[in-house]
Write a protein that holds these residues in place. Sequence first.
Motif, mmCIF file in Angstrom:
data_model
loop_
_atom_site.group_PDB
_atom_site.id
_atom_site.type_symbol
_atom_site.label_atom_id
_atom_site.label_comp_id
_atom_site.label_asym_id
_atom_site.label_seq_id
_atom_site.Cartn_x
_atom_site.Cartn_y
_atom_site.Cartn_z
ATOM 1 N N ILE A 7 9.699 62.412 90.330
ATOM 2 C CA ILE A 7 10.872 62.841 91.091
ATOM 3 C C ILE A 7 10.850 62.228 92.486
ATOM 4 O O ILE A 7 11.870 61.730 92.973
ATOM 5 N N LYS A 8 9.686 62.237 93.131
ATOM 6 C CA LYS A 8 9.570 61.640 94.471
ATOM 7 C C LYS A 8 9.833 60.135 94.415
ATOM 8 O O LYS A 8 10.512 59.586 95.286
ATOM 9 N N TYR A 9 9.322 59.475 93.402
ATOM 10 C CA TYR A 9 9.531 58.032 93.263
ATOM 11 C C TYR A 9 11.012 57.715 93.050
ATOM 12 O O TYR A 9 11.564 56.829 93.691
ATOM 13 N N ARG A 10 11.658 58.465 92.161
ATOM 14 C CA ARG A 10 13.082 58.232 91.886
ATOM 15 C C ARG A 10 13.948 58.538 93.106
ATOM 16 O O ARG A 10 14.911 57.823 93.387
ATOM 17 N N THR A 11 13.604 59.575 93.852
ATOM 18 C CA THR A 11 14.344 59.905 95.071
ATOM 19 C C THR A 11 14.186 58.805 96.114
ATOM 20 O O THR A 11 15.167 58.397 96.752
#
Length: 141
Positions: free
Chosen positions: A116-120
């Motif tokens: 999720i952090k990477y995609r954000t």
Amino acid sequence: MRGKMADSRIFGHTSKVIETALDVSARRHNLIAGNIANMDTIGYQPKDLDFNSTLKRAMGEKEPDFLDKTHPMHLSTDDDDPSFAMNGENSDAVDIYHLDSVNIDTEMMNLTENNIKYRTTTEMLLRKMKILHYSIDEGGK
């Protein structure tokens, strides 16, 4: 000199934060994947890093240490470091009935959180590029 100044105005601090966040996220992904791959390895201790503190340290003045130990029993990842050994333990001292030092549920949760952090962060980069494209295109004129 002029080129460096132009680069800092175009790509600035935000781009540096995004770049570093993507690097930290990729490193954490590799650690988590290693934990999952070694879940049946006798004596393996899971490794992880705290995303926020690692990112803050990486953005600071000193050289970043991307592999943060979150527990004193975690192993170092530097092959040249003598502390990389199993803390003096030998294979005879390993309790074969408690091989589950890696909790798959925790690792999958960490993997999901990191994803999720990477995609954000990737979305932030894409938006930054769209703003630059819009600016270069003179606002659509």
